[in-house]
Design a protein around this motif. Sequence first.
Motif: not given
Length: 762
Positions: A557-559, A588-592, A594-600, A698-703
């Motif tokens: 998620x951070x990356x 949901x989740x650390x790379x979901x 929801x969380x990514x919107x806050x960090x971004x 497009x950036x896709x977190x796949x975890x």
Amino acid sequence: MDPRPPSQPRPQPGKQPQRPPGQGEFRPAVLEAVLERITYANKENGYTVARVDTGRGSGDLLTVVGALLGAQPGESLRMEGRWGSHPQYGKQFTVENYTTVLPATIQGIRRYLGSGLIKGVGPRIAERIVSHFGTDTLEVIEQDPARLIEVPGLGPKRTRKIAAAWEEQKAIKEVMVFLQGVGVSTSIAVRIYKQYGDASISVVRNEPYRLAADVWGIGFLTADRIAQAVGIPHDSPERVKAGLQYALSQATDNGNCFLPEERLIADAVKLLQVDTGLVIDCLGELVEAEGVVRERVPDPDGGDAIRAVYLVPFHRAEISLAGQVLRLLRGPEDRMPAFRDVAWDKALAWLRDRTGAELAPEQEQAVRLALTEKVAVLTGGPGCGKSFTVKSVVTLARAKKAKVVLAAPTGRAAKRLAELTGAEASTVHRLLELKPGGDAAYDRDRPLDADLVVVDEASMLDLILANKLVKAVPPGAHLLFVGDVDQLPSVGAGEVLRDLLAEGSPVPAVRLTRIFRQAQQSGVVTNAHRINSGLPPVTQGLADFFLFPEEDTEEAGRLTVDVVARRIPAKFGLDPRRDVQVLAPMHRGPAGAGVLNGLLQQAVTPGRPDLPERRFGGRVFRVGDKVTQIRNNYDKGANGVFNGTVGVVTALDNDEHRLTVRTDEDEEVGYDFDELDELAHAYAVTIHRSQGSEYPAVVIPVTTGAWMMLQRNLLYTAVTRAKRLVVLVGSRRALAQAVRTVSAGRRFTALDHRLRGAVRES
């Protein structure tokens, strides 16, 4: 996400603290203080973290936590609860109950009025009013609001607005006090009041299950909790019927048009925890009262016919859509008769001279089909020439003076279609001029003025919207559906494109399969086709397709944020807000999402002293934020604003309690602050929400954290959203899982059977 540590119990709004066993009566501590600011509020359960001033002169603020439902900064609160200590934040007070007292000091009144309590009064207006009336301010507003006109800069119009808003907030507060006792959150209470006004308490007390049907944001579970709080019996037939309709509604939210009767009964028994016999009886009553429709349809797995149970609108739409398609196909009229006996060699030679390119054989077949058949489907993956084929169809039709109408489900897709063809295109919603309530201005009785209707991104069309669209196509007109059937199906119920292409369908179709040479040079296109074929994507040696490996979900998620905010702009010169879109498998989740919107948001649109912002629940909205609409609202904009519409916040007025969004259709749409639950941030969106849109990168977190969601058509859809660049971030194991896993099963829909005449119309 709930910020409380596990040691802090979830508060129950309106509940009194329990007496510990074996002890005397528990006496709560009492704290009197002025509410200074709310630092966190969970709109679902009313849980609030706030800072209060105890007035002891030290200047230090104290943290209070609990269900401070409806409390406003500046109010004096009398709170009952208990003292405690948080390991990180120190001494704090947990609120069990509270009452409010209007502030008495000038500072408190100024703070109270400027807190956002009254629409039209922000900090600047509050300062003017309090400077004029001093400690009499609230008495003047309450008893003699006409005197507000004495305040410099306040005209009669704003004075009337302030007086009306004061009365409304008083009424809402009364409703909130009642709803607090039955566990309803602030935002839901406001919506209930907007729906029912002075009848709110009566409806909640006597007909709580109406809330699920009438008030957006209240589902059966919330209505059921309220019903139990006001004493509705657990085995009440009204409860069971509402539960059955909720189970069907959930099924449509998951894409199904109906549920098999046995499955519906089992789902309802599990949900309601009542006897199977009672559920069966109540289902029979619902059928008799025409609340639902029960009909025999062919078994999707090829067995004996099953009994399907539909919510009425979906049954009507499925029958209507099948009937309209067949009527268009078989009707004697033809609004483009010139193509019946056209000299195709000459027509295609003219087209080649006009466009400078030659059609491949399967493209030529698709062009002929669209111009000679009343209904046709064109499907195929990226790089296979769908766009050029559509342009060719439109060019030939317009050469014969045909009236061509172009539409797509989203604003972005409509823009792309217009750029491609050089003709005007609009969203389906805008084309049909949908009105409040969802009715269309154009339908069978008032059809569109069109000879050819082309609908792009047709995989996104759900049953309800497809039915409205096809009803508006005039007899004799040609209708061409264009889309990639291998992408995710529509967010709404149905699999319209797949059903039109099903084996035995009477609708003629062409599938483009050849990847053109130019497209073969794109890593995005070649990897999309590899994924669709069950092969892993190539992630090394390409200039436009990358993988950043990271097995830990939180680190991934951070990356992802670093890739969007720093690495892509540095290497490719792309704007992280305008050009780059994060597409997550789940919310949901650390790379979901929801969380990514806050960090971004923190990385791309951080808070600044000169940048206005508005906190709503756990989110903060700022000018410049990328946002998306999360429900259909037919009352907004020229023709409604719909689930999935994306835009940018262009203005935020804390005095007028209003925020403005410019949508991807270039329309300015206003939102009152109490409507902000219709908006979510869109720096990251789920892959489902990205359908119909294209982005430069497009950036896709796949975890592995999204393991249950990882499917081939999900990853394929995400990759095909990119025009120039794809970056995968995450686990190689999760990527392999996504490529390997084929989507499980079809949705429950009988449209394909109805098109073949396999279901008797009823």
